[in-house]
Design an enzyme around this catalytic site. Sequence first.
Site, PDB file in Angstrom:
ATOM      1  N   HIS A   1       2.221   2.792  -9.075  1.00 34.57           N
ATOM      2  CA  HIS A   1       1.980   1.356  -9.245  1.00 34.57           C
ATOM      3  C   HIS A   1       3.139   0.702  -9.993  1.00 34.57           C
ATOM      4  CE1 HIS A   1      -1.893   1.850  -7.525  1.00 34.57           C
ATOM      5  NE2 HIS A   1      -2.417   2.519  -8.530  1.00 34.57           N
TER       6      HIS A   1
ATOM      7  N   GLY B   1      -0.124   5.292  -4.502  1.00 31.00           N
ATOM      8  CA  GLY B   1      -0.732   6.551  -4.938  1.00 31.00           C
ATOM      9  C   GLY B   1      -0.097   7.741  -4.227  1.00 31.00           C
ATOM     10  N   ARG B   2       0.091   7.632  -2.912  1.00 33.32           N
ATOM     11  CA  ARG B   2       0.687   8.732  -2.150  1.00 33.32           C
ATOM     12  C   ARG B   2       2.133   8.976  -2.565  1.00 33.32           C
ATOM     13  NH1 ARG B   2      -1.276   6.285   3.357  1.00 33.32           N
ATOM     14  NH2 ARG B   2      -1.795   4.616   1.888  1.00 33.32           N
TER      15      ARG B   2
ATOM     16  N   GLU C   1     -12.415  -4.775  -3.284  1.00 33.14           N
ATOM     17  CA  GLU C   1     -12.940  -3.409  -3.114  1.00 33.14           C
ATOM     18  C   GLU C   1     -12.271  -2.413  -4.068  1.00 33.14           C
ATOM     19  OE1 GLU C   1     -12.107  -5.414  -0.341  1.00 33.14           O
ATOM     20  OE2 GLU C   1     -14.257  -5.861  -0.264  1.00 33.14           O
ATOM     21  N   ASN C   2     -11.138  -2.807  -4.657  1.00 34.39           N
ATOM     22  CA  ASN C   2     -10.398  -1.853  -5.496  1.00 34.39           C
ATOM     23  C   ASN C   2     -11.095  -1.538  -6.829  1.00 34.39           C
ATOM     24  OD1 ASN C   2      -7.168  -3.000  -4.309  1.00 34.39           O
ATOM     25  ND2 ASN C   2      -8.244  -1.138  -3.737  1.00 34.39           N
TER      26      ASN C   2
ATOM     27  N   ASP D   1       0.826  -1.217   0.000  1.00 33.78           N
ATOM     28  CA  ASP D   1       0.000   0.000   0.000  1.00 33.78           C
ATOM     29  C   ASP D   1       0.860   1.267   0.000  1.00 33.78           C
ATOM     30  OD1 ASP D   1      -2.369   1.438   0.008  1.00 33.78           O
ATOM     31  OD2 ASP D   1      -2.489   1.474   2.197  1.00 33.78           O
TER      32      ASP D   1
ATOM     33  N   SER E   1      -7.592  -4.383   5.754  1.00 31.40           N
ATOM     34  CA  SER E   1      -8.345  -4.219   4.500  1.00 31.40           C
ATOM     35  C   SER E   1      -8.727  -5.533   3.811  1.00 31.40           C
ATOM     36  CB  SER E   1      -7.557  -3.325   3.534  1.00 31.40           C
ATOM     37  OG  SER E   1      -7.252  -2.082   4.131  1.00 31.40           O
TER      38      SER E   1
ATOM     39  N   GLU F   1       1.304 -12.371  13.355  1.00 28.63           N
ATOM     40  CA  GLU F   1       1.868 -11.162  13.957  1.00 28.63           C
ATOM     41  C   GLU F   1       1.686 -10.030  12.954  1.00 28.63           C
ATOM     42  OE1 GLU F   1       3.075 -10.833  17.003  1.00 28.63           O
ATOM     43  OE2 GLU F   1       2.664 -12.952  17.394  1.00 28.63           O
TER      44      GLU F   1
HETATM   45  C1  IPE Z   1      -5.317  -2.603   0.345  1.00 27.86           C
HETATM   46  O1  IPE Z   1      -5.019  -1.288   0.048  1.00 27.86           O
HETATM   47  C2  IPE Z   1      -5.359  -3.415  -0.923  1.00 27.86           C
HETATM   48  C3  IPE Z   1      -4.086  -3.588  -1.585  1.00 27.86           C
HETATM   49  C4  IPE Z   1      -2.923  -3.170  -1.202  1.00 27.86           C
HETATM   50  C5  IPE Z   1      -4.144  -4.337  -2.812  1.00 27.86           C
HETATM   51  P1  IPE Z   1      -6.164  -0.197  -0.112  1.00 27.86           P
HETATM   52  O2  IPE Z   1      -5.487   1.085  -0.423  1.00 27.86           O
HETATM   53  O3  IPE Z   1      -7.187  -0.662  -1.091  1.00 27.86           O
HETATM   54  O4  IPE Z   1      -6.821  -0.195   1.335  1.00 27.86           O
HETATM   55  P2  IPE Z   1      -7.706   0.900   2.061  1.00 27.86           P
HETATM   56  O5  IPE Z   1      -8.760   1.345   1.084  1.00 27.86           O
HETATM   57  O6  IPE Z   1      -6.790   2.021   2.420  1.00 27.86           O
HETATM   58  O7  IPE Z   1      -8.239   0.209   3.264  1.00 27.86           O
HETATM   59  C1  IPE Z   2      -1.711   0.133  -3.222  1.00 25.78           C
HETATM   60  O1  IPE Z   2      -1.464   1.500  -3.315  1.00 25.78           O
HETATM   61  C2  IPE Z   2      -2.020  -0.493  -4.549  1.00 25.78           C
HETATM   62  C3  IPE Z   2      -3.407  -0.960  -4.682  1.00 25.78           C
HETATM   63  C4  IPE Z   2      -4.316  -0.926  -3.772  1.00 25.78           C
HETATM   64  C5  IPE Z   2      -3.778  -1.525  -5.967  1.00 25.78           C
HETATM   65  P1  IPE Z   2      -2.628   2.554  -3.325  1.00 25.78           P
HETATM   66  O2  IPE Z   2      -3.015   2.806  -4.738  1.00 25.78           O
HETATM   67  O3  IPE Z   2      -3.738   2.149  -2.436  1.00 25.78           O
HETATM   68  O4  IPE Z   2      -1.887   3.817  -2.745  1.00 25.78           O
HETATM   69  P2  IPE Z   2      -2.484   4.900  -1.742  1.00 25.78           P
HETATM   70  O5  IPE Z   2      -2.990   4.160  -0.550  1.00 25.78           O
HETATM   71  O6  IPE Z   2      -3.574   5.601  -2.485  1.00 25.78           O
HETATM   72  O7  IPE Z   2      -1.333   5.783  -1.442  1.00 25.78           O
HETATM   73 MG    MG Z   3      -4.091   2.460  -0.461  1.00 23.75          MG
END
Ligand code: IPE
Ligand code: IPE
Ligand code: MG
Length: 237
Positions: free
Chosen positions: A35, A21-22, A65-66, A18, A193, A204
């Site tokens: 990504h 995006g940030r 959920e993605n 995770d 998640s 753990e």
């Molecule tokens: C969890 O990350 C899913 C993956 C890393 C594939 P998300 O970014 O979807 O989780 P939330 O929405 O912050 O809980």
């Molecule tokens: C995890 O990174 C990748 C997926 C969930 C596919 P994010 O895309 O959720 O990155 P943030 O949480 O928005 O930074």
């Molecule tokens: Mg995320």
Amino acid sequence: MAELEPNSVPRHIGIIMDGNGRWAKQRGLPRQAGHRRGAEVFKEIARACQARGVQVLTMYAFSTENWKRPKEEVQSIMDLLRRFLKDAKKYRKDNMKLRFLGDRAPLAPDLRALMEETEEGSASNTGMTVNIALNYGGRDEIVHAVRTLAQQVREGTLNPEEIDEAEISHHLYTAGQPDPDLIIRPSGEFRTSNFLLWQSAYAELLFMDVLWPDFTPQHLDQALEEYARRNRRFGGI
Ligand code: IPE
Ligand code: IPE
Ligand code: MG
């Protein structure tokens, strides 16, 4: 790493990849760039886990959920995966077994075909097993297992009394694999998640304040050191 006892290395590690995006946003880049970088880190960390003696690694790549994300972002994640799988032959020398966890039905047919080829092509490898959780949800996984068991009861091949924890585990995507010992979530969020809900009962948990694209083998070593210090009791004393 030298000071870690071999038996204090987790057999199975799960990682919630995770923060892509940030990471991109911090750099003024499109989310896809995060990504892309995340996929590179995936390969590096998988090799590092194998080198440290981990037997099973489960990487959360895309959750049930993605799909809520904009179509273009979902598309770019699926395209990255396609590219990764087309390149997968190059990683043969890594000797890893690749497997996919999740519901494949909604995925594009060409992607599903690539996933099957990759699984079949790597099935006889003898190194670490890498599970890629794709369109994976822990609740969805349990629903599928329950549905299969209910079907067997209806057909008369299973008695309700025979349904126990082992029977349920046997119908999950991870059937036959050990439960995760350690689950790492980078990105600073304190939740799992919908990742490996059933399997993580005694895992753990480690939450790390680093974005996935910045995750290095040194972060992995920190996680392994922290894991080695934990006292796992499984309800005992
Ligand atoms: C969890 O990350 C899913 C993956 C890393 C594939 P998300 O970014 O979807 O989780 P939330 O929405 O912050 O809980
Ligand atoms: C995890 O990174 C990748 C997926 C969930 C596919 P994010 O895309 O959720 O990155 P943030 O949480 O928005 O930074
Ligand atoms: Mg995320």
